[in-house]
Design an enzyme around this catalytic site. Sequence first.
Site, mmCIF file in Angstrom:
data_model
loop_
_atom_site.group_PDB
_atom_site.id
_atom_site.type_symbol
_atom_site.label_atom_id
_atom_site.label_comp_id
_atom_site.label_asym_id
_atom_site.label_seq_id
_atom_site.Cartn_x
_atom_site.Cartn_y
_atom_site.Cartn_z
ATOM 1 N N SER A 115 -8.602 20.761 -26.316
ATOM 2 C CA SER A 115 -8.129 21.871 -27.148
ATOM 3 C C SER A 115 -8.879 23.149 -26.778
ATOM 4 C CB SER A 115 -8.314 21.527 -28.634
ATOM 5 O OG SER A 115 -7.628 22.452 -29.449
ATOM 6 N N ASN A 116 -8.868 24.132 -27.627
ATOM 7 C CA ASN A 116 -9.587 25.388 -27.363
ATOM 8 C C ASN A 116 -10.092 25.956 -28.693
ATOM 9 O OD1 ASN A 116 -7.467 27.168 -28.520
ATOM 10 N ND2 ASN A 116 -6.264 26.298 -26.842
ATOM 11 N N TYR A 117 -10.709 27.138 -28.638
ATOM 12 C CA TYR A 117 -11.407 27.680 -29.811
ATOM 13 C C TYR A 117 -10.514 28.476 -30.767
ATOM 14 C CZ TYR A 117 -15.822 26.528 -27.502
ATOM 15 O OH TYR A 117 -16.859 25.874 -26.937
ATOM 16 N N ALA A 165 -2.691 29.726 -28.872
ATOM 17 C CA ALA A 165 -3.362 29.412 -27.602
ATOM 18 C C ALA A 165 -2.905 28.003 -27.227
ATOM 19 C CB ALA A 165 -4.865 29.485 -27.773
#
Length: 417
Positions: free
Chosen positions: A225-227, A292
């Site tokens: 995943s991402n932030y 995102a």
Amino acid sequence: MNNYLTPSRRALKDKNIIIGICGGIAAYKTPQLVRLLKKKGADVRVALTESGSRFVSELSLATVSQAQVYRSIFPPAENTGSDFTTHITLGEWADALVIAPATANTLARLAAGFCDDMLATCFITLRPGKPVLVFPAMDGQMYISPSVQRNLATLKAQGAIIIEPESGELASGQCGTGRMPEPEAIAAYIEAALSVTHPSLLRGRSIVITAGPTREKIDDVRFISNYSSGKMGFAIAGAAAGRGANVTLIAGPVNLDTPRGVERIDVESAVQMREVAGNFFRSCDIFIGAAAVADYRPAAVIPGKLKKNNPEIQFTLVKNPDILSDFGFQKQAGQLAVGFALEQDNGPANALKKLEEKNLDLVALNFSDRKTSGFEVDTNMLTLIERGGITTELPLLSKEEAARKLLDAIENICRQT
Ligand code: PMT
């Protein structure tokens, strides 16, 4: 004063305003506020909490508002002929709800969605897009406490306009931040919030917004995943609903409350986000990709929990669908595609390339340092790039203000097409 709108002197004329009064010493200013709003042409109703009635009398408020003061959602027992639906119709009647003073207790009730008196119920039944102005007033230590700040953040995320209390001497005799502004200043804030002279071009349009990260499963307990926190996309959704748009928010896994008047659909992976978004491709007027979305996902999800007996493991990643690009190339005349470009180097050139490659009408370039801009933080610095390379550089703004500027730019494109 916040400069989100320029006040119009006649903004209060014939406007229906509910003043919600809670139990704080600043309540003594409210009869004067009601009188002032009436003088400016507004029709005012008062929703008084039980504690509020300890600080200011119902009789004074009924006299200055020339109307019944509302407290309980239930009519008095002896009043059998009264309207039992006032708890719904009062909120629907209002052009604005003003909570002044707003105490820590009522902030908590509103943030939690309680409907245990007329004020709290009006907060829920107010029509989407109608402004809610909250004037917190309390002891300085109470104001900065984590629970009050958390509840204010929740209300702000739902679209409420929070007016910071002023600093000065408080009822406790100490100096601090917690004073409610004077009635003239409150009236000016209400005028500003009601000063939209032209109805928004987004009113009645259907807007679909993606927000937050996606999670791409490796096994049953791990993912890529991402932030992304979802704050940027949620701010756009709240601001668009505030302008009267019909907003659908397709959200990856985030820890945020749904903004007022927004329909939210939660998803986890890019494939799920694509599937849900695709259902709106034909019907929406504007598609905004603020999510995102992970560009790649593991080719196969390992069942159970991957064992750690190998010194090294390798995954094959396969490309995810590009949701925004799919919309960009399917859109029909009259539909708009708006995207974000998260770039570290060569920002403007890469963003323009994305605009062309995904057939967008507008792209918002941002970078992420996780201190002031991009992922997780409450502020962002956007550069808006339109077709033909027309560029507007915005300063560092709160994500709410950046969202409003982005919507202004979208309205501008709507105006020209
Ligand atoms: O959520 P926050 O913590 O508030 O952070 C905000 C943000 C940084 C996530 C946001 O402002 C932002 O930049 N979102 C887009 C991030 C991104 O994935 O950028 P990109 O340059 O990789 O993608 C370009 C555009 O295509 C984006 O609109 C993206 O939503 C879309 N996209 C990308 C890949 C993909 N598979 N599908 C897409 O729809």
